[in-house]
Design a protein around this motif. Sequence first.
Motif, PDB file in Angstrom:
ATOM      1  N   SER A 123       0.831  -1.203   0.000  1.00  0.00           N
ATOM      2  CA  SER A 123       0.000   0.000   0.000  1.00  0.00           C
ATOM      3  C   SER A 123       0.867   1.255   0.000  1.00  0.00           C
ATOM      4  CB  SER A 123      -0.921  -0.012   1.222  1.00  0.00           C
ATOM      5  OG  SER A 123      -1.716   1.150   1.260  1.00  0.00           O
ATOM      6  N   GLY A 124       1.965   1.211   0.772  1.00  0.00           N
ATOM      7  CA  GLY A 124       2.894   2.336   0.757  1.00  0.00           C
ATOM      8  C   GLY A 124       3.511   2.551  -0.613  1.00  0.00           C
ATOM      9  N   LEU A 125       3.825   1.449  -1.305  1.00  0.00           N
ATOM     10  CA  LEU A 125       4.379   1.558  -2.660  1.00  0.00           C
ATOM     11  C   LEU A 125       3.358   2.158  -3.625  1.00  0.00           C
ATOM     12  CD1 LEU A 125       6.355  -1.799  -3.064  1.00  0.00           C
ATOM     13  CD2 LEU A 125       7.298   0.513  -2.849  1.00  0.00           C
ATOM     14  N   LEU A 126       2.078   1.784  -3.467  1.00  0.00           N
ATOM     15  CA  LEU A 126       1.033   2.335  -4.332  1.00  0.00           C
ATOM     16  C   LEU A 126       0.966   3.857  -4.227  1.00  0.00           C
ATOM     17  CD1 LEU A 126      -1.937  -0.169  -3.772  1.00  0.00           C
ATOM     18  CD2 LEU A 126      -0.595   0.125  -5.858  1.00  0.00           C
ATOM     19  N   PHE A 127       1.272   4.373  -3.047  1.00  0.00           N
ATOM     20  CA  PHE A 127       1.162   5.810  -2.832  1.00  0.00           C
ATOM     21  C   PHE A 127       2.447   6.566  -3.174  1.00  0.00           C
ATOM     22  CE2 PHE A 127      -2.820   5.128  -0.666  1.00  0.00           C
ATOM     23  CZ  PHE A 127      -3.484   6.318  -0.880  1.00  0.00           C
ATOM     24  N   VAL A 128       3.480   5.860  -3.614  1.00  0.00           N
ATOM     25  CA  VAL A 128       4.704   6.570  -4.000  1.00  0.00           C
ATOM     26  C   VAL A 128       4.454   7.494  -5.194  1.00  0.00           C
ATOM     27  CG1 VAL A 128       7.011   6.289  -4.961  1.00  0.00           C
ATOM     28  CG2 VAL A 128       6.311   4.917  -2.984  1.00  0.00           C
ATOM     29  N   PRO A 129       3.904   7.002  -6.333  1.00  0.00           N
ATOM     30  CA  PRO A 129       3.650   7.942  -7.450  1.00  0.00           C
ATOM     31  C   PRO A 129       2.596   8.984  -7.098  1.00  0.00           C
ATOM     32  CG  PRO A 129       2.715   5.775  -7.909  1.00  0.00           C
ATOM     33  CD  PRO A 129       3.558   5.618  -6.692  1.00  0.00           C
ATOM     34  N   ILE A 130       1.570   8.577  -6.364  1.00  0.00           N
ATOM     35  CA  ILE A 130       0.527   9.534  -5.975  1.00  0.00           C
ATOM     36  C   ILE A 130       1.114  10.628  -5.102  1.00  0.00           C
ATOM     37  CG2 ILE A 130      -1.640   9.822  -4.714  1.00  0.00           C
ATOM     38  CD1 ILE A 130      -2.314   6.925  -5.449  1.00  0.00           C
ATOM     39  N   GLY A 131       1.906  10.222  -4.123  1.00  0.00           N
ATOM     40  CA  GLY A 131       2.507  11.191  -3.216  1.00  0.00           C
ATOM     41  C   GLY A 131       3.457  12.132  -3.931  1.00  0.00           C
ATOM     42  N   ILE A 132       4.246  11.600  -4.870  1.00  0.00           N
ATOM     43  CA  ILE A 132       5.199  12.452  -5.605  1.00  0.00           C
ATOM     44  C   ILE A 132       4.454  13.504  -6.407  1.00  0.00           C
ATOM     45  CG2 ILE A 132       6.867  12.459  -7.490  1.00  0.00           C
ATOM     46  CD1 ILE A 132       7.864   9.763  -6.460  1.00  0.00           C
ATOM     47  N   VAL A 133       3.399  13.083  -7.120  1.00  0.00           N
ATOM     48  CA  VAL A 133       2.628  14.028  -7.942  1.00  0.00           C
ATOM     49  C   VAL A 133       1.980  15.095  -7.070  1.00  0.00           C
ATOM     50  CG1 VAL A 133       0.611  14.259  -9.437  1.00  0.00           C
ATOM     51  CG2 VAL A 133       2.221  12.379  -9.798  1.00  0.00           C
ATOM     52  N   VAL A 134       1.349  14.655  -5.981  1.00  0.00           N
ATOM     53  CA  VAL A 134       0.647  15.601  -5.101  1.00  0.00           C
ATOM     54  C   VAL A 134       1.625  16.582  -4.469  1.00  0.00           C
ATOM     55  CG1 VAL A 134      -0.657  15.821  -2.951  1.00  0.00           C
ATOM     56  CG2 VAL A 134      -1.291  14.071  -4.622  1.00  0.00           C
ATOM     57  N   LEU A 135       2.757  16.073  -3.988  1.00  0.00           N
ATOM     58  CA  LEU A 135       3.707  16.942  -3.301  1.00  0.00           C
ATOM     59  C   LEU A 135       4.439  17.874  -4.266  1.00  0.00           C
ATOM     60  CD1 LEU A 135       5.194  14.464  -0.664  1.00  0.00           C
ATOM     61  CD2 LEU A 135       3.369  16.149  -0.379  1.00  0.00           C
ATOM     62  N   LEU A 136       4.568  17.464  -5.525  1.00  0.00           N
ATOM     63  CA  LEU A 136       5.145  18.367  -6.522  1.00  0.00           C
ATOM     64  C   LEU A 136       4.161  19.468  -6.897  1.00  0.00           C
ATOM     65  CD1 LEU A 136       7.081  15.946  -8.919  1.00  0.00           C
ATOM     66  CD2 LEU A 136       8.049  17.620  -7.324  1.00  0.00           C
TER      67      LEU A 136
END
Length: 298
Positions: A197-210
């Motif tokens: 689940s943490g891996l699933l949120f890696v691309p999501i988190g990167i996009v959101v935080l950028l």
Amino acid sequence: MQTTAHARQAAADPVSAADNGGRYAGIAMMVGSGLSNQVGAAVGSLAFPVIGPAGVVAVRQWMAAVTLLAVGRPRVRSFTWQQWWPVLLLAAVFATMNLSLYSAIDRIGLGLAVTLEFLGPLAVALARSRRAVDLGCAVIAAAGVVALTRPQPTTDYLGIGLGLLAAMCWACYILLNRSVGRRLPGVEGTAAAAGLSGLLFVPIGIVVLLQHPPTPAALGCAAAAGILASAIPFLLDMLALRRVPAHFFGIFMSINPVLAATVGLVFLGQELQAGEWLSIAAIVTANIVSVVATMRRR
């Protein structure tokens, strides 16, 4: 004199005294777990204006993954496909549940969102029952939901829908956790699901935080949510279940909507009307009665 009498009773029955002490410690741990979980959600919501619910959930999932992987230490190379498929589903449900819950908190407040989410465990408890007491629980819970979601000019139907989605995910989470527990020892399956689940949120988190550059304060709040709402409750719940029966733990979990509403009021200033408090009380009552009835049947 009363203190002396208690001391004599403890000396005469040291096993009973130790059992009572362990149970009181377990109750304290359950209260601490519930408060930590709801305070964590409240602290995380403070970062919503900067990084949004998705950014907060991404950081929380990463913190949960690190914690559970460290505790569970899953031996993923030895997993078979029969073990992997419920873990994969659990990871997807885990991610969706937290994202939908935090999005609901952003729209309708902590107390109402957590109350709606609690319909998930209640649905699992009532799903296979045909007894009158369980039908009564369903009616009580349904009345509470109708009161919470009654049409008004200010009703946020998307927020309510997200809360109900979190409830559905929690029901699936319970059923999948049972399946994972049968196939894998200890908490290896849950830890592996948290890592995925943490891996699933890696691309999501990167996009959101950028797109929404975080401030140090926002990152701190999101990280605190991960610790308070994931790591601490997980460890306290494990310790509490060693001291209190599982059915007692299930009953006590029903206090979470009340804790959430109280934390939302104290920390976030999210006031609830009398009808909303009654609705929360109805859903909590339905949960407690359902768990007690199931315990007595068993």
